[in-house]
Design a protein around this motif. Structure first.
Motif, PDB file in Angstrom:
ATOM      1  N   THR A   1       0.939  -1.112   0.037  1.00  0.00           N
ATOM      2  CA  THR A   1      -0.017  -0.093  -0.096  1.00  0.00           C
ATOM      3  C   THR A   1       0.908   1.246  -0.050  1.00  0.00           C
ATOM      4  O   THR A   1       1.921   1.188   0.337  1.00  0.00           O
ATOM      5  CB  THR A   1      -1.224  -0.073   1.334  1.00  0.00           C
ATOM      6  OG1 THR A   1       0.118   0.258   2.460  1.00  0.00           O
ATOM      7  CG2 THR A   1      -1.654  -1.312   1.331  1.00  0.00           C
ATOM      8  N   ALA A   2       0.282   2.349  -0.519  1.00  0.00           N
ATOM      9  CA  ALA A   2       1.118   3.518  -0.535  1.00  0.00           C
ATOM     10  C   ALA A   2       1.492   4.048   0.857  1.00  0.00           C
ATOM     11  O   ALA A   2       2.616   4.535   1.108  1.00  0.00           O
ATOM     12  CB  ALA A   2       0.385   4.772  -0.995  1.00  0.00           C
ATOM     13  N   SER A   3       0.515   3.955   1.829  1.00  0.00           N
ATOM     14  CA  SER A   3       0.973   4.310   3.102  1.00  0.00           C
ATOM     15  C   SER A   3       1.897   3.325   3.715  1.00  0.00           C
ATOM     16  O   SER A   3       2.937   3.727   4.652  1.00  0.00           O
ATOM     17  CB  SER A   3      -0.513   4.079   4.158  1.00  0.00           C
ATOM     18  OG  SER A   3      -0.792   2.664   4.000  1.00  0.00           O
ATOM     19  N   GLU A   4       2.037   2.138   3.586  1.00  0.00           N
ATOM     20  CA  GLU A   4       3.284   1.247   4.012  1.00  0.00           C
ATOM     21  C   GLU A   4       4.364   1.768   3.257  1.00  0.00           C
ATOM     22  O   GLU A   4       5.586   1.830   4.015  1.00  0.00           O
ATOM     23  CB  GLU A   4       2.910  -0.274   3.528  1.00  0.00           C
ATOM     24  CG  GLU A   4       4.071  -1.174   4.168  1.00  0.00           C
ATOM     25  CD  GLU A   4       4.102  -2.454   3.332  1.00  0.00           C
ATOM     26  OE1 GLU A   4       4.999  -3.239   3.485  1.00  0.00           O
ATOM     27  OE2 GLU A   4       2.865  -3.084   3.121  1.00  0.00           O
ATOM     28  N   ALA A   5       4.476   2.141   2.095  1.00  0.00           N
ATOM     29  CA  ALA A   5       5.503   2.609   1.156  1.00  0.00           C
ATOM     30  C   ALA A   5       6.187   3.927   1.887  1.00  0.00           C
ATOM     31  O   ALA A   5       7.221   4.245   2.249  1.00  0.00           O
ATOM     32  CB  ALA A   5       5.161   2.510  -0.103  1.00  0.00           C
ATOM     33  N   TRP A   6       5.275   4.953   2.171  1.00  0.00           N
ATOM     34  CA  TRP A   6       5.535   5.960   2.575  1.00  0.00           C
ATOM     35  C   TRP A   6       6.127   5.999   4.096  1.00  0.00           C
ATOM     36  O   TRP A   6       7.208   6.578   4.432  1.00  0.00           O
ATOM     37  CB  TRP A   6       4.306   7.088   2.837  1.00  0.00           C
ATOM     38  CG  TRP A   6       4.503   8.101   3.554  1.00  0.00           C
ATOM     39  CD1 TRP A   6       4.244   8.369   5.102  1.00  0.00           C
ATOM     40  CD2 TRP A   6       4.995   9.753   3.117  1.00  0.00           C
ATOM     41  NE1 TRP A   6       4.632   9.849   5.171  1.00  0.00           N
ATOM     42  CE2 TRP A   6       5.068  10.343   4.135  1.00  0.00           C
ATOM     43  CE3 TRP A   6       5.270  10.058   1.944  1.00  0.00           C
ATOM     44  CZ2 TRP A   6       5.616  11.787   4.040  1.00  0.00           C
ATOM     45  CZ3 TRP A   6       5.914  11.258   1.672  1.00  0.00           C
ATOM     46  CH2 TRP A   6       5.900  12.233   2.711  1.00  0.00           C
ATOM     47  N   LEU A   7       5.623   5.227   5.132  1.00  0.00           N
ATOM     48  CA  LEU A   7       6.161   5.298   6.286  1.00  0.00           C
ATOM     49  C   LEU A   7       7.592   4.521   6.249  1.00  0.00           C
ATOM     50  O   LEU A   7       8.162   4.642   6.958  1.00  0.00           O
ATOM     51  CB  LEU A   7       5.017   4.320   7.331  1.00  0.00           C
ATOM     52  CG  LEU A   7       3.714   5.138   7.393  1.00  0.00           C
ATOM     53  CD1 LEU A   7       2.811   4.305   8.417  1.00  0.00           C
ATOM     54  CD2 LEU A   7       3.923   6.581   8.282  1.00  0.00           C
ATOM     55  N   GLY A   8       7.479   3.386   5.462  1.00  0.00           N
ATOM     56  CA  GLY A   8       8.752   2.775   5.354  1.00  0.00           C
ATOM     57  C   GLY A   8       9.905   3.468   4.800  1.00  0.00           C
ATOM     58  O   GLY A   8      11.193   3.488   5.301  1.00  0.00           O
ATOM     59  N   LEU A   9       9.695   4.374   4.313  1.00  0.00           N
ATOM     60  CA  LEU A   9      10.708   5.223   3.657  1.00  0.00           C
ATOM     61  C   LEU A   9      11.132   6.328   4.540  1.00  0.00           C
ATOM     62  O   LEU A   9      12.133   6.899   4.850  1.00  0.00           O
ATOM     63  CB  LEU A   9      10.420   5.945   2.208  1.00  0.00           C
ATOM     64  CG  LEU A   9      10.170   5.240   0.954  1.00  0.00           C
ATOM     65  CD1 LEU A   9       9.433   5.986  -0.295  1.00  0.00           C
ATOM     66  CD2 LEU A   9      11.576   4.633   0.383  1.00  0.00           C
TER      67      LEU A   9
ATOM     68  N   ALA B   1      -0.896   8.490   6.772  1.00  0.00           N
ATOM     69  CA  ALA B   1      -0.427   7.211   6.348  1.00  0.00           C
ATOM     70  C   ALA B   1      -0.693   6.171   7.628  1.00  0.00           C
ATOM     71  O   ALA B   1      -1.002   5.139   7.233  1.00  0.00           O
ATOM     72  CB  ALA B   1       1.134   7.232   6.202  1.00  0.00           C
ATOM     73  N   THR B   2      -0.467   6.495   8.749  1.00  0.00           N
ATOM     74  CA  THR B   2      -0.692   5.723   9.834  1.00  0.00           C
ATOM     75  C   THR B   2      -2.202   5.115   9.905  1.00  0.00           C
ATOM     76  O   THR B   2      -2.368   3.812  10.236  1.00  0.00           O
ATOM     77  CB  THR B   2      -0.066   6.258  11.155  1.00  0.00           C
ATOM     78  OG1 THR B   2       1.077   6.472  11.228  1.00  0.00           O
ATOM     79  CG2 THR B   2      -0.370   5.209  12.451  1.00  0.00           C
ATOM     80  N   LEU B   3      -2.878   6.316   9.745  1.00  0.00           N
ATOM     81  CA  LEU B   3      -4.522   5.677   9.702  1.00  0.00           C
ATOM     82  C   LEU B   3      -4.882   4.855   8.545  1.00  0.00           C
ATOM     83  O   LEU B   3      -5.660   3.994   8.704  1.00  0.00           O
ATOM     84  CB  LEU B   3      -5.404   7.194   9.716  1.00  0.00           C
ATOM     85  CG  LEU B   3      -5.238   7.817  10.844  1.00  0.00           C
ATOM     86  CD1 LEU B   3      -5.956   9.262  10.880  1.00  0.00           C
ATOM     87  CD2 LEU B   3      -5.608   7.166  12.326  1.00  0.00           C
ATOM     88  N   LEU B   4      -4.249   4.921   7.475  1.00  0.00           N
ATOM     89  CA  LEU B   4      -4.582   4.439   6.253  1.00  0.00           C
ATOM     90  C   LEU B   4      -4.227   2.991   6.095  1.00  0.00           C
ATOM     91  O   LEU B   4      -4.633   2.050   5.711  1.00  0.00           O
ATOM     92  CB  LEU B   4      -4.047   5.129   4.908  1.00  0.00           C
ATOM     93  CG  LEU B   4      -4.532   6.498   4.656  1.00  0.00           C
ATOM     94  CD1 LEU B   4      -4.063   6.837   3.301  1.00  0.00           C
ATOM     95  CD2 LEU B   4      -6.233   6.450   4.196  1.00  0.00           C
TER      96      LEU B   4
END
Length: 302
Positions: free
Chosen positions: A191-199, A263-266
């Motif tokens: 998911t885009a949220s996983e990618a964002w938080l991972g980066l 992102a955390t909520l998503l």
């Protein structure tokens, strides 16, 4: 555990409203693989026209790419950003409607976001909750590299879960990998949220391949596309929050933290829907959009 509000994904948007085509969509098959295959058979992905023609693909699926009319765009995404527009053009090209085995002259040339919209529209018309998701797909099947992609999740009343579907293309149409693209394993999609938080946290153990000069900014665009899609507003690639346009490089840490919170909520949207709804309702920064040109007119009239 909070009960999943899957019925909200029967609602339609500007993009998924079937309008006068709803009765026709109801006449299509009801099983998911058949619907998915029909969607595949109406679309040619634009990348097909920018790579050397494959004799195998031409013979089995598309017919001769050389027959595609020269006056038509090889990427028609911007022409048909709504399902109604896509369906109208498909009928214009072939009045028999959604049929199997079409050659390229009878197909529309659109990419994954538009395929996802079309699939969602058919399922919603049939009373099956469905939502589009923007993120990153493992096409190589090795779990290392993920490319930007849109998929779908539909709610299975029988299994009481969201089932992951990719209605774009034939990469698993032939069951090469031992699973169906109409019930994908979860590890296939980031998911885009996983990618964002991972980066942001330097914890992402996957490579994200993205056609963007700045990886974090590109993932941010997908994060907002996914946010809007989860709110039944499946915005186009160029539609982004106005406040981010041309200023991502000067965001301060408090603004990055606002996006981190989204992102955390998503990450668990069904559990956090009340909080996500609040952002949708009260945070104009996240919801007021521009397509890159409309901001000129906003500046004039605001």
């Amino acid at each position: 555990m909070k009960q999943v509000d899957y019925l909200r994904y029967l609602d339609t948007s500007t993009y998924t409203y079937a309008g006068a085509y709803k009765d026709y969509l109801l006449s299509l098959p009801d099983d998911i693989p058949s619907i998915g295959m029909l969607v595949c058979d109406q679309i040619t992905h634009p990348t097909m026209y920018f790579t050397p023609p494959s004799t195998y693909l031409e013979d089995k699926y598309f017919g001769k790419f050389a027959l595609y009319p020269k006056h038509r765009f090889k990427n028609e995404d911007e022409l048909f950003i709504t399902a109604a527009g896509m369906i109208a053009e498909l009928f214009r090209l072939d009045e028999s409607g959604f049929t199997k085995g079409k050659d390229v002259t009878k197909r529309i040339s659109v990419s994954c976001r538009n395929a996802s919209i079309l699939f969602s529209t058919i399922l919603k018309a049939k009373g099956i909750p469905c939502r589009s998701r923007a993120g990153f797909m493992d096409f190589g099947n090795d779990g290392n590299s993920y490319m930007e992609h849109w998929v779908n999740e539909y709610w299975s009343y029988e299994e009481k879960r969201w089932i992951l579907v990719d209605a774009d293309g034939y990469y698993e149409y032939e069951s090469r990998f031992g699973y169906s693209q109409f019930d994908l394993p979860r590890h296939k999609f980031v998911t885009a949220s996983e990618a964002w938080l991972g980066l942001r946290n330097n914890t992402l153990d996957k490579t994200i391949d993205l056609f963007a000069p700045n990886l974090l900014e590109g993932v941010c665009e997908y994060l907002f596309m996914d946010f809007h899609a989860l709110m039944n507003n499946e915005i186009f690639y160029s539609h982004q929050p106005k406040y981010l346009r041309n200023r991502f490089s000067i965001l301060d840490e408090s603004e990055f933290m606002e996006i981190d919170n989204l992102a955390t909520l998503l990450q668990n949207s069904d559990e956090n829907m009340d909080e996500i709804e609040k952002l949708w309702t009260y945070n104009d920064k996240f919801t007021i959009l521009t397509n890159g040109t409309q901001n000129i007119y906003h500046d004039v009239f605001e």
